[in-house]
Design an enzyme around this catalytic site. Structure first.
Site, PDB file in Angstrom:
ATOM      1  N   LEU A 122      47.760 119.319 -20.599  1.00 44.98           N
ATOM      2  CA  LEU A 122      47.658 120.762 -20.856  1.00 44.98           C
ATOM      3  C   LEU A 122      47.249 121.065 -22.289  1.00 44.98           C
ATOM      4  CD1 LEU A 122      50.857 121.794 -18.832  1.00 44.98           C
ATOM      5  CD2 LEU A 122      48.468 121.975 -18.088  1.00 44.98           C
ATOM      6  N   GLY A 123      46.423 120.208 -22.887  1.00 35.56           N
ATOM      7  CA  GLY A 123      45.916 120.446 -24.237  1.00 35.56           C
ATOM      8  C   GLY A 123      47.043 120.549 -25.238  1.00 35.56           C
ATOM      9  N   ALA A 167      37.213 112.384 -26.083  1.00 34.47           N
ATOM     10  CA  ALA A 167      37.916 111.116 -25.758  1.00 34.47           C
ATOM     11  C   ALA A 167      39.437 111.207 -25.886  1.00 34.47           C
ATOM     12  CB  ALA A 167      37.409 109.937 -26.577  1.00 34.47           C
ATOM     13  N   ALA A 168      39.965 112.379 -26.221  1.00 35.13           N
ATOM     14  CA  ALA A 168      41.431 112.495 -26.360  1.00 35.13           C
ATOM     15  C   ALA A 168      42.110 112.266 -25.008  1.00 35.13           C
ATOM     16  CB  ALA A 168      41.809 113.856 -26.915  1.00 35.13           C
ATOM     17  N   GLY A 181      34.241 111.800 -33.246  1.00 32.73           N
ATOM     18  CA  GLY A 181      33.593 110.800 -32.397  1.00 32.73           C
ATOM     19  C   GLY A 181      34.445 110.453 -31.194  1.00 32.73           C
TER      20      GLY A 181
HETATM   21  O1  RIB Z   1      35.836 112.253 -21.995  1.00 35.27           O
HETATM   22  C1  RIB Z   1      34.903 112.310 -23.015  1.00 35.27           C
HETATM   23  C2  RIB Z   1      33.577 111.745 -22.565  1.00 35.27           C
HETATM   24  O2  RIB Z   1      33.089 112.561 -21.530  1.00 35.27           O
HETATM   25  C3  RIB Z   1      32.522 111.720 -23.614  1.00 35.27           C
HETATM   26  O3  RIB Z   1      32.540 110.548 -24.394  1.00 35.27           O
HETATM   27  C4  RIB Z   1      31.252 111.942 -22.822  1.00 35.27           C
HETATM   28  O4  RIB Z   1      30.462 110.794 -22.716  1.00 35.27           O
HETATM   29  C5  RIB Z   1      31.684 112.454 -21.460  1.00 35.27           C
HETATM   30  O5  RIB Z   1      31.443 111.519 -20.500  1.00 35.27           O
END
Ligand code: RIB
Length: 314
Positions: free
Chosen positions: A224-225, A252-253, A290
């Site tokens: 839930l962020g 990517a979190a 990133g």
């Molecule tokens: O979950 C994040 C990813 O979703 C990113 O790195 C991007 O490539 C998308 O697939």
């Protein structure tokens, strides 16, 4: 278990990120932003890197194109210690590319050109499953859905628990995942799967119950962020808050959260502690720019926990 062995089946993308967007463009409109750059990403390869950084032995299944982006993704996976033997380099396809538009608070919208990810198939997965044993399988939805369902069937035959990180947002026939170990969507993904708004805690609970009823997983874990996570096991529900951090990039979190959670559960950590551990891993990830480059190691997460709550549980 000292070093769990995890199979990650999923997408591999090069991320082209553009920073500093202060609104989402309308058709025909251009919005001036600040910087751009490239980062190795993709939900599957992010989870593979994250699980390896969290101390698991990781094997990845996915597809790349025979191009420069594919080479860079393969190199990043190898550098993180991920076994890449089952990754197919598909000469007829391009490597997946995600266009990530990041706003000043670190949130993003994205377009994903799916490329070679579109051809990840059950045969690719079978090659790994016929050769090696695994403690858990991690999957997402950025590959063909039929491959997701067939992988789940193969895993069931072998008695391997499956953790489905249900992104990106889409509607899927949840009955085909009946009995999955963990079903874990984020807010947008939960709304797409259930049609229920999760803006309130009541809404989130209603959605978790809906998912539980349809897929009958062992656990539903909603991401839930900034509100943390909701854990539901069919009887009890618990909201587990996350750590306050200075967010610069949320890419990517969620992938990091799922991978860290999976690794710690395999190592025997209790569910609620493992969620807190995963919150810490995701918190570090959002405080850096990133995708894979922002993912912390297990040691970094442990240090963070010592700093924030005085130690590590487990
Ligand atoms: O979950 C994040 C990813 O979703 C990113 O790195 C991007 O490539 C998308 O697939």
């Amino acid at each position: 278990m000292e070093r769990p062995k995890i199979l990650v089946v999923g997408s591999m993308n090069m991320d082209l990120y553009v920073e500093g967007a202060n609104s989402i463009p309308k058709y025909g409109e251009s919005i001036l932003c600040s910087n751009y750059g490239y980062a190795t990403g993709g939900k599957g390869s992010n989870q593979a890197v994250a699980a390896a950084k969290q101390g698991a032995e990781v094997v990845a299944v996915g597809r790349l194109g025979a191009d420069r982006n594919g080479e860079q993704l393969l190199a990043a996976l190898k550098e993180a210690g991920v076994k890449t033997d089952y990754i197919v380099v598909d000469a007829q396809m391009q490597t997946g590319l995600a266009l990530m538009l990041l706003d000043e608070s670190g949130k993003y919208v994205s377009y994903v050109a799916i490329g070679a990810n579109y051809r990840v198939c059950a045969e690719d997965v079978k090659r790994a499953l016929d050769t090696e044993d695994f403690d858990m399988i991690l999957m997402q939805l950025e590959i063909p859905l039929e491959t997701v369902f067939q992988t789940y069937e193969l895993a069931k035959e072998k008695g391997i628990p499956v953790f489905l990180d249900a992104g990106p947002a889409m509607q899927i026939p949840l009955e085909r995942l009946k009995g999955v170990y963990i079903l874990s969507p984020n807010e947008a993904e939960t709304e797409a799967l259930t049609g229920i708004s999760v803006n309130t805690n009541e809404g989130a609970l209603k959605a978790a119950k809906y998912l539980y009823e349809k897929a009958q997983p062992t656990y539903v874990i909603l991401k839930l962020g900034a509100r943390g996570a909701l854990l539901y096991n069919g009887q009890e529900a618990k909201f587990i808050e996350c750590f306050k951090v200075n967010a610069v990039d949320t890419t990517a979190a969620g992938d990091t959260f799922g991978a860290a959670l999976a690794v710690q559960l395999c190592k025997g950590m209790k569910m609620e502690d493992a969620i807190l551990f995963a919150h810490a891993a995701a918190g570090i990830c959002v405080s850096r720019k990133g995708a894979q480059i922002a993912i912390p190691t297990e040691e970094e997460v442990e240090n963070f926990l010592v700093e924030r709550i005085g130690g590590i549980f487990g």
